[in-house]
Scaffold this motif. Sequence first.
Motif, PDB file in Angstrom:
ATOM      1  N   SER A  56       0.770  -1.170  -0.004  1.00  0.00           N
ATOM      2  CA  SER A  56       0.011   0.025   0.030  1.00  0.00           C
ATOM      3  C   SER A  56       0.926   1.205   0.001  1.00  0.00           C
ATOM      4  N   TRP A  57       0.343   2.423  -0.081  1.00  0.00           N
ATOM      5  CA  TRP A  57       1.047   3.905  -0.048  1.00  0.00           C
ATOM      6  C   TRP A  57       0.612   4.617   0.888  1.00  0.00           C
ATOM      7  N   TYR A  58       1.286   5.616   1.471  1.00  0.00           N
ATOM      8  CA  TYR A  58       0.913   6.609   2.320  1.00  0.00           C
ATOM      9  C   TYR A  58       1.594   7.731   2.163  1.00  0.00           C
TER      10      TYR A  58
ATOM     11  N   ASP B  69       4.553  -0.428   3.141  1.00  0.00           N
ATOM     12  CA  ASP B  69       3.625   0.784   2.983  1.00  0.00           C
ATOM     13  C   ASP B  69       4.812   1.679   2.280  1.00  0.00           C
TER      14      ASP B  69
ATOM     15  N   PRO C   4       3.139  -1.623   7.357  1.00  0.00           N
ATOM     16  CA  PRO C   4       1.630  -1.412   8.009  1.00  0.00           C
ATOM     17  C   PRO C   4       1.269  -2.513   8.659  1.00  0.00           C
TER      18      PRO C   4
ATOM     19  N   SER D   5       6.109   5.232   0.095  1.00  0.00           N
ATOM     20  CA  SER D   5       5.586   6.611  -0.067  1.00  0.00           C
ATOM     21  C   SER D   5       4.883   6.955  -1.302  1.00  0.00           C
TER      22      SER D   5
ATOM     23  N   GLU E 174       6.873  12.693   1.795  1.00  0.00           N
ATOM     24  CA  GLU E 174       6.011  11.823   0.840  1.00  0.00           C
ATOM     25  C   GLU E 174       6.802  11.947  -0.561  1.00  0.00           C
TER      26      GLU E 174
END
Length: 346
Positions: free
Chosen positions: A250-252, A313, A305, A315, A269
């Motif tokens: 996933s990414w954040y 997880d 995560p 960027s 980010e």
Amino acid sequence: MKQRFWWTMVVLLTTACGTTSTSHAEPNRPVNLNSDPDQIQVNPGEEVITKIQPHEITGKPAATLYVRNIPVLTFIESGEMTGDSNSETEIGSPVSELKGKGLKGLSILGSQAIAQSPIQAQNPRDPVARAEAIAASLNQLRESNATPEITLEWNGELDEEGYPIRDEYLIKVNGMDLVAIDEQTRLPDTTNDLAQDAIQATNRLRRLIASAPPIAEIANRPQPRPEPEPPTLQAVTPEYLQYQINGMASWYGPGFHGRMSASGEIFDENALTAAHLYLPFGTQVRVTNLDNGNSVVVRINDRGPYTGGRIIDVSAAAAENLGMINSGVAEVRLEILGSSTTSSAE
């Protein structure tokens, strides 16, 4: 005889003037709101005046509750709302309809503890209405002249193994729920840590309302889930490739940009970094999107995560390179390259 009369009049007038000059209490001194609220000294004997200031936070309606001109709690809109919240509300004046109603029957309404009888917020999603209900209860505490016991305890949710999956903290008065500290109710000068917000808000109320010493712990708070033990890394060919695994990524980025990561560095980010549960900080990892073949090398500088069975997880910048911005998640292959020094040599 006349001389005695005049001396008597002089003494009486002097006494009267002295009484008049000392009968007026010193006016409340203004509080510098730019100062640290936890360092401002207050006189518990002064009249408690609560004030509610409506404003906005990231475009959402919000309201901050002040006690003796010190910001204590900020309420943020939790959904659709109705009603006018554009003006400043003073609670504690003779014209207030909420003054003197009493602190009785506090109960949870949604995520907020509202005085249900006789005070109840007409719209529990409205931050001003929620602030008014808490303000009225605090005013009644002042009017009762009693010294309340203000405490804090954990009230979140646990998973099947007994580890917390959602945090919420209850501020209580004499054992009754006053307000819940959660994502919609926090410290005005937030620490971005819900537990610390709860402790500081509780300590401000303890000092302003009860003249009580600060607390440092949260009652009933469960232990967090321990971090998993890292697997034994097995060397494969080529030499720098120590370990590889397939899984979901996933990414954040938005909401975390500029905040401190688990490694202590500020999260950017736009940098090629990622969060992993156990890999050492500084480890270089090649991430390959198995759906489109795109790959990027990221540096581990954060933890996570913690949900969804995901293995990394990345960027926002790394997600852009992998072509997974729109999908949010993607099946990937991780190749652990080693430390930053090893990878840079490659």
